[in-house]
Design an enzyme around this catalytic site. Structure first.
Site, PDB file in Angstrom:
ATOM      1  N   GLU A 100      -3.312  61.414  -5.469  1.00 19.61           N
ATOM      2  CA  GLU A 100      -4.055  61.590  -6.709  1.00 19.61           C
ATOM      3  C   GLU A 100      -3.147  62.338  -7.671  1.00 19.61           C
ATOM      4  OE1 GLU A 100      -4.105  63.637  -4.217  1.00 19.61           O
ATOM      5  OE2 GLU A 100      -3.627  65.502  -5.285  1.00 19.61           O
ATOM      6  N   SER A 118       6.743  77.369 -12.424  1.00 19.42           N
ATOM      7  CA  SER A 118       6.442  76.238 -11.543  1.00 19.42           C
ATOM      8  C   SER A 118       6.976  74.903 -12.031  1.00 19.42           C
ATOM      9  CB  SER A 118       4.928  76.144 -11.337  1.00 19.42           C
ATOM     10  OG  SER A 118       4.254  76.070 -12.581  1.00 19.42           O
ATOM     11  N   LYS A 149       6.107  70.620  -7.007  1.00 19.62           N
ATOM     12  CA  LYS A 149       5.342  69.622  -6.239  1.00 19.62           C
ATOM     13  C   LYS A 149       6.206  68.852  -5.245  1.00 19.62           C
ATOM     14  CE  LYS A 149       1.169  69.749  -8.363  1.00 19.62           C
ATOM     15  NZ  LYS A 149       1.316  69.966  -9.801  1.00 19.62           N
TER      16      LYS A 149
HETATM   17  C1  PLP Z   1       0.428  70.777 -10.595  1.00 12.74           C
HETATM   18  C2  PLP Z   1       1.086  71.906 -11.250  1.00 12.74           C
HETATM   19  C3  PLP Z   1       0.542  73.206 -11.197  1.00 12.74           C
HETATM   20  C4  PLP Z   1      -0.791  73.526 -10.571  1.00 12.74           C
HETATM   21  O1  PLP Z   1      -0.899  73.256  -9.220  1.00 12.74           O
HETATM   22  P1  PLP Z   1      -0.866  74.404  -8.111  1.00 12.74           P
HETATM   23  O2  PLP Z   1      -1.235  73.679  -6.875  1.00 12.74           O
HETATM   24  O3  PLP Z   1      -1.845  75.448  -8.507  1.00 12.74           O
HETATM   25  O4  PLP Z   1       0.523  74.936  -8.085  1.00 12.74           O
HETATM   26  C5  PLP Z   1       1.251  74.242 -11.774  1.00 12.74           C
HETATM   27  N1  PLP Z   1       2.427  74.032 -12.395  1.00 12.74           N
HETATM   28  C6  PLP Z   1       2.972  72.796 -12.488  1.00 12.74           C
HETATM   29  C7  PLP Z   1       4.264  72.635 -13.211  1.00 12.74           C
HETATM   30  C8  PLP Z   1       2.330  71.700 -11.922  1.00 12.74           C
HETATM   31  O5  PLP Z   1       2.871  70.486 -12.018  1.00 12.74           O
END
Ligand code: PLP
Length: 403
Positions: free
Chosen positions: A116, A389, A94
């Site tokens: 948000e 992620s 993010k």
């Molecule tokens: C917010 C988040 C997601 C999901 O958001 P995307 O916009 O689909 O990437 C996935 N993994 C993590 C660690 C997150 O914080």
């Protein structure tokens, strides 16, 4: 392939029939202003230099592409590489987008950002970047999520952000976005809305994708250097869709690279029990094209068009709509989407922790579960890049309780 890549740009902000700009009149002006600022920033050397500097020295890019040797051996299928976005400052991808939009707010002369948050990760990333750039920051979060994410709420406050609890509707992400949009309408002159995924009205889905595309640009170079060939499969979890499109985008022109987005299958296929918008083939019901939060895309809704409630063990995947570019990639069959259950994600998180020494975020654990389910049908010379992620610190309460 080229038609796929051309048509989204034929009409700015459209991905085939999806995307667009469905907002009240008062938001058209700030959206045009943002679009113009973003277009200028793309070729502005000072903006690009600041962006690259913060990605490298503040966030910690480039992130490694790590060969997961023990997971590969354990599954006995394809060779698996992990793109380590979990190692970034604040613990997830993010921050890439938050840095880009924070710099744009400064460029536009807006001293205040609002955001948000569901899982709290985007709120933390926004508060972090606001502190670094000297911006005022207000974060909207549903009271339901606030209870689930106490640690992230404390982090946002420590960073100087004001955290506003939203007690309307289902008290989760969708309601936090409604509140943030209300704030934006009232304060457009001083305020930039720092949206956290590839959602919302144009230019957000395109702009957020571009800020996240660094993931795939790095991964493409890294895999070519490590294996001297392109991957056969990409895996990523899909909430709004920013980490997945961030990985996929640089590979869209490579016809041999399959892309698999993994959604939250929750507790089952019934409406209200999941957040799977593109997995109808697996029996997840309720998604149809519609408009939510300014964009036309697949939305979970009942027969009257009321937005459905959703469920996922992972707050970051718990949202009724999906980024419009994913809807288009799914229609074109350029990317595939499937869903895994809460339980499969938990098992996958435990497996990754014990084979690789990495505790993943619950969101990322969905991508791992998707790979585990598919690996028996894959070949030993298949080559996978899985986008990790985020890290699992924020989910330790859930892991301790359920595992
Ligand atoms: C917010 C988040 C997601 C999901 O958001 P995307 O916009 O689909 O990437 C996935 N993994 C993590 C660690 C997150 O914080």
């Amino acid at each position: 392939m080229s038609s796929l890549l051309q048509s989204p740009t034929a009409t700015p902000g459209r991905f085939g029939p999806y995307g667009g700009r469905y907002v009240p009149e008062t938001l058209m002006v700030p959206l045009f202003e943002l679009e113009r600022a973003y277009e200028l920033a793309k070729t502005d050397p000072s903006f690009q230099a600041q962006f690259q500097d913060l990605l490298k020295n503040f966030a910690g890019r480039p992130t490694p592409l790590q060969f997961a040797s023990r997971l590969t051996a354990h599954l006995g299928g394809p060779r698996i590489y992990l793109k380590r976005e979990d190692l970034l400052h604040t613990g997830a991808h993010k921050i890439n987008n938050a840095i880009g939009q924070g710099l744009l707010a400064v460029k536009m002369g807006k001293p205040r950002v609002i955001a948000e948050t569901g899982a709290g990760q985007h709120g933390v990333a926004s508060a972090t970047v606001a502190a670094r750039l000297g911006l005022e920051c207000v974060v909207y979060i549903g009271t339901e999520d606030m209870a689930r994410q106490a640690l992230n709420v404390a982090r946002m406050r420590m960073l100087g952000a004001q955290v506003v609890a939203v007690d309307s509707g289902s008290r989760t992400l969708k309601d936090a976005i409604n509140e943030a949009m209300r704030d934006w309408v009232t304060n457009v002159r001083t305020t930039h809305y720092l949206l956290g995924s590839v959602l919302g009205a144009h230019p957000y889905p395109t702009m957020v994708r571009d800020f996240q595309a660094v993931i795939g640009r790095e991964a493409r170079e890294q895999i070519l250097s490590a294996e001297k060939r392109l991957p056969t499969h990409l895996f990523a979890c899909v909430g709004g869709g920013s980490n997945s499109i961030g990985l996929f985008y640089q590979f869209l022109g490579d016809a041999g690279v399959k892309m698999i987005g993994i959604e939250a299958g929750g507790r089952g296929g019934q409406l209200g029990e999941h957040a799977a918008r593109l997995a109808a083939a697996q029996g997840f019901v309720g998604a149809r094209p519609g408009v939510l939060h300014g964009t036309y895309t697949y939305v979970l809704q009942n027969e009257d068009g009321q937005i459905a409630t959703t469920h996922s063990i992972s707050a970051g995947l718990d949202y009724p709509a999906i980024g419009p570019e994913h809807a288009w990639l799914a229609d074109q069959r350029r990317a595939e989407y499937s869903a895994v259950s809460d339980e499969a994600a938990l098992d996958a998180a435990r497996l990754l922790s014990r084979t690789e020494g990495i505790i993943p975020a619950l969101e990322s654990a969905h991508a791992i579960a998707g790979l585990i389910e598919r690996s028996p049908q894959m070949r030993k010379d298949d080559l996978v890049i899985l986008n990790l992620s985020g890290r699992g610190d924020k989910d330790m309460d859930t892991y301790s309780r359920l595992l």
